[in-house]
Scaffold this motif. Structure first.
Motif, PDB file in Angstrom:
ATOM      1  N   HIS A 479       6.156  -2.545  -3.152  1.00 17.19           N
ATOM      2  CA  HIS A 479       7.234  -3.435  -3.586  1.00 17.19           C
ATOM      3  C   HIS A 479       7.842  -4.167  -2.391  1.00 17.19           C
ATOM      4  CE1 HIS A 479       7.238  -1.005  -7.377  1.00 17.19           C
ATOM      5  NE2 HIS A 479       7.511  -2.195  -7.889  1.00 17.19           N
ATOM      6  N   ALA A 480       8.063  -3.462  -1.287  1.00 19.28           N
ATOM      7  CA  ALA A 480       8.683  -4.076  -0.114  1.00 19.28           C
ATOM      8  C   ALA A 480       7.760  -5.077   0.570  1.00 19.28           C
ATOM      9  CB  ALA A 480       9.101  -2.994   0.884  1.00 19.28           C
ATOM     10  N   ALA A 481       6.447  -4.921   0.370  1.00 18.68           N
ATOM     11  CA  ALA A 481       5.472  -5.795   1.039  1.00 18.68           C
ATOM     12  C   ALA A 481       5.307  -7.141   0.355  1.00 18.68           C
ATOM     13  CB  ALA A 481       4.114  -5.091   1.099  1.00 18.68           C
ATOM     14  N   LYS A 482       5.843  -7.283  -0.844  1.00 13.47           N
ATOM     15  CA  LYS A 482       5.700  -8.540  -1.592  1.00 13.47           C
ATOM     16  C   LYS A 482       6.161  -9.730  -0.755  1.00 13.47           C
ATOM     17  CE  LYS A 482       5.522 -10.673  -5.790  1.00 13.47           C
ATOM     18  NZ  LYS A 482       6.078 -11.974  -5.491  1.00 13.47           N
ATOM     19  N   GLY A 483       5.328 -10.774  -0.692  1.00 16.67           N
ATOM     20  CA  GLY A 483       5.674 -11.990   0.024  1.00 16.67           C
ATOM     21  C   GLY A 483       5.336 -11.974   1.497  1.00 16.67           C
ATOM     22  N   LEU A 484       4.790 -10.854   2.004  1.00 19.68           N
ATOM     23  CA  LEU A 484       4.475 -10.743   3.426  1.00 19.68           C
ATOM     24  C   LEU A 484       2.962 -10.725   3.624  1.00 19.68           C
ATOM     25  CD1 LEU A 484       7.126  -8.021   4.348  1.00 19.68           C
ATOM     26  CD2 LEU A 484       7.336 -10.501   4.563  1.00 19.68           C
ATOM     27  N   GLU A 485       2.539 -10.789   4.879  1.00 20.99           N
ATOM     28  CA  GLU A 485       1.108 -10.741   5.170  1.00 20.99           C
ATOM     29  C   GLU A 485       0.882 -10.172   6.556  1.00 20.99           C
ATOM     30  OE1 GLU A 485      -0.602 -14.775   6.633  1.00 20.99           O
ATOM     31  OE2 GLU A 485       0.814 -15.292   5.043  1.00 20.99           O
ATOM     32  N   TRP A 486      -0.280  -9.559   6.734  1.00 13.43           N
ATOM     33  CA  TRP A 486      -0.681  -9.012   8.015  1.00 13.43           C
ATOM     34  C   TRP A 486      -2.177  -9.248   8.190  1.00 13.43           C
ATOM     35  CZ3 TRP A 486       2.502  -6.527   4.556  1.00 13.43           C
ATOM     36  CH2 TRP A 486       3.792  -6.224   4.994  1.00 13.43           C
ATOM     37  N   LEU A 516       0.605  -4.100  -8.761  1.00 14.62           N
ATOM     38  CA  LEU A 516       1.083  -3.603  -7.477  1.00 14.62           C
ATOM     39  C   LEU A 516      -0.068  -3.453  -6.489  1.00 14.62           C
ATOM     40  CD1 LEU A 516       3.756  -0.781  -7.973  1.00 14.62           C
ATOM     41  CD2 LEU A 516       3.925  -2.794  -6.520  1.00 14.62           C
ATOM     42  N   ALA A 517      -1.174  -2.887  -6.964  1.00 14.67           N
ATOM     43  CA  ALA A 517      -2.350  -2.747  -6.104  1.00 14.67           C
ATOM     44  C   ALA A 517      -2.850  -4.122  -5.665  1.00 14.67           C
ATOM     45  CB  ALA A 517      -3.457  -1.984  -6.841  1.00 14.67           C
ATOM     46  N   TYR A 518      -2.814  -5.084  -6.576  1.00 14.39           N
ATOM     47  CA  TYR A 518      -3.243  -6.456  -6.264  1.00 14.39           C
ATOM     48  C   TYR A 518      -2.360  -7.061  -5.175  1.00 14.39           C
ATOM     49  CZ  TYR A 518      -4.045 -11.481  -7.052  1.00 14.39           C
ATOM     50  OH  TYR A 518      -4.316 -12.827  -6.897  1.00 14.39           O
ATOM     51  N   VAL A 519      -1.059  -6.849  -5.279  1.00 19.00           N
ATOM     52  CA  VAL A 519      -0.145  -7.344  -4.251  1.00 19.00           C
ATOM     53  C   VAL A 519      -0.513  -6.740  -2.900  1.00 19.00           C
ATOM     54  CG1 VAL A 519       2.246  -7.194  -3.408  1.00 19.00           C
ATOM     55  CG2 VAL A 519       1.781  -7.919  -5.756  1.00 19.00           C
ATOM     56  N   GLY A 520      -0.819  -5.435  -2.891  1.00 16.19           N
ATOM     57  CA  GLY A 520      -1.206  -4.795  -1.639  1.00 16.19           C
ATOM     58  C   GLY A 520      -2.471  -5.374  -1.046  1.00 16.19           C
ATOM     59  N   ARG A 523      -2.142  -8.844   0.645  1.00 13.22           N
ATOM     60  CA  ARG A 523      -1.361  -8.973   1.896  1.00 13.22           C
ATOM     61  C   ARG A 523      -2.291  -9.071   3.099  1.00 13.22           C
ATOM     62  NH1 ARG A 523       2.017 -11.250  -0.265  1.00 13.22           N
ATOM     63  NH2 ARG A 523       0.578 -11.046  -2.025  1.00 13.22           N
ATOM     64  N   ALA A 524      -3.567  -8.703   2.939  1.00 17.25           N
ATOM     65  CA  ALA A 524      -4.503  -8.620   4.068  1.00 17.25           C
ATOM     66  C   ALA A 524      -5.123  -9.970   4.366  1.00 17.25           C
ATOM     67  CB  ALA A 524      -5.589  -7.594   3.770  1.00 17.25           C
ATOM     68  N   ALA A 525      -5.122 -10.358   5.633  1.00 21.90           N
ATOM     69  CA  ALA A 525      -5.738 -11.619   6.038  1.00 21.90           C
ATOM     70  C   ALA A 525      -7.177 -11.410   6.501  1.00 21.90           C
ATOM     71  CB  ALA A 525      -4.919 -12.273   7.151  1.00 21.90           C
ATOM     72  N   ARG A 526      -7.405 -10.463   7.412  1.00 21.04           N
ATOM     73  CA  ARG A 526      -8.736 -10.307   8.008  1.00 21.04           C
ATOM     74  C   ARG A 526      -9.459  -9.052   7.543  1.00 21.04           C
ATOM     75  NH1 ARG A 526      -7.675 -10.538  14.179  1.00 21.04           N
ATOM     76  NH2 ARG A 526      -9.827  -9.771  14.166  1.00 21.04           N
ATOM     77  N   THR A 527      -8.794  -7.915   7.649  1.00 21.79           N
ATOM     78  CA  THR A 527      -9.467  -6.670   7.270  1.00 21.79           C
ATOM     79  C   THR A 527      -8.605  -5.870   6.303  1.00 21.79           C
ATOM     80  OG1 THR A 527      -8.568  -5.287   9.060  1.00 21.79           O
ATOM     81  CG2 THR A 527     -10.545  -6.583   9.558  1.00 21.79           C
TER      82      THR A 527
END
Length: 570
Positions: A479-486, A516-520, A523-527
């Protein structure tokens, strides 16, 4: 405005940004540039004269997102747009119109629903612990955002709460409302309800609001609740200049009243709604997108994310003997990534429950890897940051004896910043990382920055909750990771009972866990790496059904690992 706002947009983004009139529905997948579309569309409207910035309202769900919208609009040369959360916009209108309508000041907003509930419970002879009071507060919030009365609530949820049957629960809610009225206070949800009621019942208020704002944009429309939807209808009146942006696959707040049907059915509200699908992803590797697409295949409103870039290695899924082994295994992967040159700021570990962070923090600390748990105290509220800002502001009134950056460094050193970081783990390292982040902001500032200008910029960032990057690995709930990326994401706990969570028993609840799993994943850009533990304490766990749905075509099996115990601290 110096540049064309439509320049550098892809065809679909340009279509959305150039459609300035009528109802517009932008179905924007993860990483497809939705914020860019929102801001460039408003800038194009202002640039062409179709919009007056003072008559545009852009609504989003967090103060941070609203601050980002304002910042991007400023960068495009647009000032004066009301970019706010639903609550901030409603509160501003309530404070402005209440004295005119009621001939009195607006009620105060309570700072703690749980504390007021505790007083109300005492008043009717109930003795409840803090956890139960928090659960009651959540029930009140759900009831209000779904626009239901206490009587409706009792019929819909006759089972009450664990340890609190429906009759005392209803009695407590009535006592809470009575005490709130006696103290002349409103809670967070009352702000929306009172604003909607005032516009609906007072024609002069409705007229004033309609004259003030003509053009509306709503971000994250899949998360709109019934009371927010009603308020938006009242703001809009009989106008047809509404642009909604959202992704049904990222609806993860249904438990709090969010209803994705408003987005999914938006195209049906009129015959000539313009619908634009943004499916070109600018964030993630094609192999990551393949996992995301498989997870949501066939779900309502699912978008097919694509990228022209070639795919890297398929994400790997690894099973571990138990949760301790999983935490150590993930920490070992992160240590290898750091050894290969990855920046800690570019790495995140995501999980379903806050409790999953504890063994992971220990495993990372044992390897000397600094980590920050997202969702704790806000950066600008940290005592070390507040102390630094006060010291910098105090120094800005005197002439500088050295360079700007040297002065900032000296001030931060006087507060405890050292050249070498303390060992990872604990408050000392956390304070060091916060002060180091302030120093990096100074080092990244333009060459002609003054100390006064720097402190003004820090104050503006704090107000907008625009937090700097910390040189630490991020740990966060989904939930907290929504809207972010790494760049590198480790998604752990993919076992039955965790993801999906054990209390997700209905089809709709499991579907929310899937999102929720989809949001997780997105969030991933490369790996992307995924993991699960075969045992939690004495309880055996099964591999998550979501891994089965994704299938072996897009995932690599990493095999089973049983690493136990943390490595010695370096």
């Amino acid at each position: 405005m110096s540049a064309d706002p439509l320049a550098d947009l892809d065809d679909r983004q340009r279509e959305a940004a150039s459609t300035l009139r009528g109802h517009v529905c932008v179905l924007a997948g993860a990483g497809t540039g939705k914020t860019r579309v929102i801001t460039h569309r408003i800038a194009h409207g202002v640039d062409t004269g179709a919009y007056s910035p003072q008559r545009v309202m852009a609504v989003t769900f967090t103060t941070k997102a609203a601050g980002e919208l304002r910042g991007r609009l400023r960068a495009l040369g647009v000032e004066g747009v009301a970019a706010r959360t639903f609550h901030a916009a409603a509160l501003a209108q309530l404070n402005f119109f209440w004295p005119q309508v009621a001939r009195d000041t607006a009620p105060a907003i309570i700072d703690s629903k749980v504390r007021l509930l505790s007083h109300a419970a005492d008043g009717i002879g109930l003795r409840l612990d803090a956890s139960t009071l928090r659960d009651v507060a959540s029930q009140i919030e759900w009831r209000k955002v779904t626009m239901r009365s206490i009587e409706d609530y009792a019929q819909l949820r006759p089972g009450g709460l664990p340890g609190l049957s429906i009759d005392p629960l209803v009695g407590l809610q009535r006592a809470y409302e009575k005490l709130k009225d006696e103290r002349r206070q409103l809670d967070f949800e009352d702000v929306l309800l009172a604003c909607a009621g005032m516009i609906e019942s007072e024609p002069r208020v409705a007229t004033a609001v309609h004259e003030q704002y003509r053009h509306f944009t709503v971000d994250e429309y899949q998360d709109v609740s019934p009371v927010q939807h009603r308020l938006l209808e009242l703001w809009l009146g009989d106008r047809r200049d509404l642009c909604v942006v959202g992704d049904a696959s990222q609806t993860i707040y249904s438990f709090a009243g969010a209803d994705p049907r408003y987005l999914l059915e938006f195209a049906e509200r009129d015959d000539d709604v313009t619908v634009v699908r943004l499916e070109r992803n600018y964030r993630s590797d094609a192999a990551v997108l393949a996992v995301a697409n498989e997870l949501m295949r066939g779900r309502p409103g699912a978008l097919q994310l694509v990228t022209p870039e070639p795919a890297g290695p398929a994400p790997e899924v690894t099973s571990y003997e138990d949760e301790g082994a999983e935490a150590n295994g993930v920490a070992a992967r992160i240590a290898a990534q750091l050894k290969d040159g990855a920046d800690p700021h570019d790495i995140a570990v995501l999980y379903r429950l806050n409790a999953q962070s504890a063994p992971l923090l220990a495993a990372l600390s044992a390897r000397g890897i600094p980590a920050t748990v997202l969702g704790g105290k806000r950066f600008w509220d940290l005592p070390e940051v507040r102390q630094a800002l006060m010291a910098l502001r105090g120094a800005s009134v005197a002439p500088l004896s050295g360079s700007f950056i040297a002065t900032v460094r000296d001030i931060l050193r006087s507060l405890g910043l050292t050249d070498d970081a303390p060992p990872a783990g604990g408050a000392l390292r956390d304070a060091w990382e916060a002060r180091a982040a302030v120093l990096r902001l100074a080092e990244e500032a333009p060459e002609d920055t003054t100390l006064r200008g720097f402190t003004d910029e820090l104050t503006a960032r704090a107000k907008a909750q625009h937090e700097p990057a910390m040189r630490t690995v991020t740990l966060a709930t989904l939930h907290a990771a929504k809207g972010l990326e790494w760049a590198h994401v480790h998604l752990m706990g993919l076992s039955e009972g965790l993801l999906p969570i054990s209390y997700a028993t209905t089809f709709e609840q499991v579907d929310e866990e899937r999102r929720l799993a989809y949001v997780g994943v997105t969030r991933a850009a490369r790996t992307l790496s995924l993991s699960w533990a075969q045992r939690s304490g004495n309880r055996e766990r099964q591999r998550s059904r979501f891994l089965q749905e994704i299938g072996r075509g897009t995932l690599r099996e990493g095999g089973a690992r049983g690493t136990r115990g943390a490595p010695p601290r370096r």
